[in-house]
Design a protein around this motif. Structure first.
Motif, PDB file in Angstrom:
ATOM      1  N   GLY A  98      -0.878  27.679 -37.388  1.00  0.00           N
ATOM      2  CA  GLY A  98      -2.280  27.260 -37.478  1.00  0.00           C
ATOM      3  C   GLY A  98      -3.003  27.829 -38.690  1.00  0.00           C
ATOM      4  O   GLY A  98      -4.215  28.060 -38.655  1.00  0.00           O
ATOM      5  N   ASP A 119       8.035  29.958 -39.522  1.00  0.00           N
ATOM      6  CA  ASP A 119       9.016  29.026 -38.940  1.00  0.00           C
ATOM      7  C   ASP A 119       8.987  27.667 -39.629  1.00  0.00           C
ATOM      8  O   ASP A 119       9.888  26.867 -39.400  1.00  0.00           O
ATOM      9  CB  ASP A 119       8.786  28.869 -37.421  1.00  0.00           C
ATOM     10  CG  ASP A 119       7.473  28.180 -37.071  1.00  0.00           C
ATOM     11  OD1 ASP A 119       6.526  28.237 -37.878  1.00  0.00           O
ATOM     12  OD2 ASP A 119       7.378  27.600 -35.975  1.00  0.00           O
ATOM     13  N   GLY A 167       4.820  31.432 -35.763  1.00  0.00           N
ATOM     14  CA  GLY A 167       5.317  30.222 -35.116  1.00  0.00           C
ATOM     15  C   GLY A 167       5.031  30.255 -33.633  1.00  0.00           C
ATOM     16  O   GLY A 167       4.799  31.323 -33.058  1.00  0.00           O
ATOM     17  N   SER A 188       2.360  29.154 -32.121  1.00  0.00           N
ATOM     18  CA  SER A 188       0.987  29.612 -31.883  1.00  0.00           C
ATOM     19  C   SER A 188       0.146  28.552 -31.171  1.00  0.00           C
ATOM     20  O   SER A 188       0.491  27.369 -31.162  1.00  0.00           O
ATOM     21  CB  SER A 188       0.317  29.949 -33.217  1.00  0.00           C
ATOM     22  OG  SER A 188       0.024  28.749 -33.912  1.00  0.00           O
ATOM     23  N   PHE A 240       0.711  20.217 -36.286  1.00  0.00           N
ATOM     24  CA  PHE A 240       0.894  21.068 -35.099  1.00  0.00           C
ATOM     25  C   PHE A 240      -0.313  21.077 -34.160  1.00  0.00           C
ATOM     26  O   PHE A 240      -0.217  21.612 -33.058  1.00  0.00           O
ATOM     27  CB  PHE A 240       1.240  22.504 -35.532  1.00  0.00           C
ATOM     28  CG  PHE A 240       2.466  22.539 -36.407  1.00  0.00           C
ATOM     29  CD1 PHE A 240       3.727  22.328 -35.868  1.00  0.00           C
ATOM     30  CD2 PHE A 240       2.366  22.733 -37.772  1.00  0.00           C
ATOM     31  CE1 PHE A 240       4.864  22.314 -36.668  1.00  0.00           C
ATOM     32  CE2 PHE A 240       3.492  22.729 -38.591  1.00  0.00           C
ATOM     33  CZ  PHE A 240       4.747  22.515 -38.028  1.00  0.00           C
TER      34      PHE A 240
END
Ligand SMILES: Nc1ncnc2c1ncn2[C@@H]1O[C@H](COP(=O)(O)OP(=O)(O)OP(=O)(O)O)[C@@H](O)[C@H]1O
Ligand SMILES: O=C(O)[C@H](O)CO
Length: 381
Positions: free
Chosen positions: A243, A188, A132, A134, A203
């Motif tokens: 990612g 996460d 998380g 990242s 994200f």
């Protein structure tokens, strides 16, 4: 009074450990006899190693690994018994990339693989990697390359290159590198790798991708998935964390777990809550997202399970009283409101949090002893 203080980080201003300390200091300034139990928390993102070290003890090991942009970065991992705990954000976190250099097409998770290799070489039988926060969108390709996957160079230069790999991906050496080791991705989020709810779409923007780049990154991850796994790993919950690092870990036999569950279990929250009169949690921004399975929500549920009241102290509060109550939260308190402005709350965060905690202590310890200022007669909405 017995108080459990179990906050997440206030991203950008206070680590979870700092937040817990500030709350405890503020509370004790009003109620010096209080028994405060500090349980700073993490969901697998930044702070993962620090909070587990606080809870479990163990030894911190220092390393230098490849950072997200290729330059070396320092990273610390925790060894407790035969288990190593690694925080992927220390090797490839968004905070390591200056705002004007954010580019999830280029950033690599290679340093995470270097940390895993190092922990295994040290003799770890179990490696738990927090995922998380990242800066990357490389499907864990860089991490795999550091463990021996081929073609190493093309896998190590970020997510964009995954759409044009020069040949087949060889994973045997990477699988062999972690053979016999229990590998856990403590994530996460539970997003899949690809598509509307995937790593790139959800994200990518916070890492610097615009709409076009999001499309290209998603296509590149799809090509990587085709080249590496004909099965359904890409759809596994958590494959899209950090990612796609979750996907990369699944490829070499890793298991995905909820980072929150892993941390709450490791710190033994339920046991401490059962002996508490009040539970305090918090985070930087307590909003409707927070009520969908984030840390304060998990803490509130643990408190509700045991019938112990729970309050939230947050930088900013964007949740109404009723929504909070439905999640088992008795009161929410906002640092922005108590400090008078966002600027004050952010620039003097520890001091303002101490003051707010002292105020909350006045209300809650007063309520218990029947003094003036009943608990919950004022709160941020
Ligand atoms: N001391 C503070 N006072 C007021 N607002 C703060 C303070 N510290 C952080 N924030 C706000 O909280 C935001 C960060 O939210 P938070 O700490 O909940 O993490 P997040 O980025 O939402 O990540 P996560 O998904 O891990 O919760 C910051 O961008 C800022 O707006
Ligand atoms: O790192 C990220 O991409 C997000 O925190 C989700 O895992």
């Amino acid at each position: 009074m017995r108080i459990v203080i179990a906050p997440d980080k206030f991203a950008g201003t206070l680590s979870a450990v700092e937040a817990a300390e500030a709350v405890a200091e503020g509370w004790r300034s009003v109620d010096p006899g209080a028994q405060t139990r500090l349980l700073p928390l993490s969901d697998g993102g930044p702070g993962f190693v620090e909070v587990l070290h606080t809870a479990l003890g163990g030894t911190l090991h220092e390393a230098q690994v490849t950072g997200p942009l290729g330059a070396p970065v320092p990273a610390r991992y925790l060894v407790s018994g035969a288990t190593a705990y690694i925080e992927s954000a220390q090797a490839c976190g968004l905070h390591l990339v200056p705002g004007d250099r954010r580019d999830p097409g280029r950033t690599t998770s290679r340093g995470v693989g270097e940390l895993i290799a190092r922990a295994v070489a040290d003799g770890a039988r179990s490696v738990v990697v927090g995922l998380g926060g990242s800066s990357t969108n490389d499907g864990g390709a860089g991490m795999l390359a550091a463990l021996g996957a081929e073609p190493a160079e093309a896998l190590s230069c970020g997510g964009a290159a995954l759409g044009r790999l020069p040949g087949a991906v060889g994973l045997d050496a990477a699988r062999e590198a972690v053979h016999g080791v229990s590998l856990v991705a403590a994530t996460d989020v539970d997003n899949p790798l690809l598509g509307l709810h995937g790593a790139s779409a959800v994200f990518g923007p916070q890492k610097g991708a615009d709409d076009d780049q999001v499309q290209r990154l998603d296509a590149a991850l799809a090509a990587f998935a085709e080249a590496t796994d004909p099965g359904g790993l890409r759809d596994a919950p958590g494959a899209g964390a950090a990612g796609g690092l979750g996907y990369g870990m699944l490829l070499v036999g890793g298991a995905v777990e909820s980072g929150i569950a892993r941390v709450l279990g490791a710190v033994g929250l339920a046991e401490d809550v059962s002996a508490a009169d009040l539970v305090i949690t918090g985070e930087g921004s307590f909003d409707t997202q927070s009520l969908r399975g984030k840390l304060p929500h998990g803490v509130a549920r643990a408190a509700a399970d045991q019938g112990v009241p729970c309050v939230v102290l947050a930088g900013a509060v964007g949740v109404g009283r009723q929504e909070a109550a439905a999640a088992g939260i008795a009161e929410t308190y906002s640092l922005v409101e108590s400090a008078g402005s966002t600027e004050a709350a952010m620039s003097r965060s520890a001091e303002e949090l101490r003051k707010l905690a002292a105020d909350v202590a006045r209300r809650w310890s007063g309520a218990r002893t029947g003094a003036a200022g009943a608990a919950g007669d004022s709160s941020a909405e």
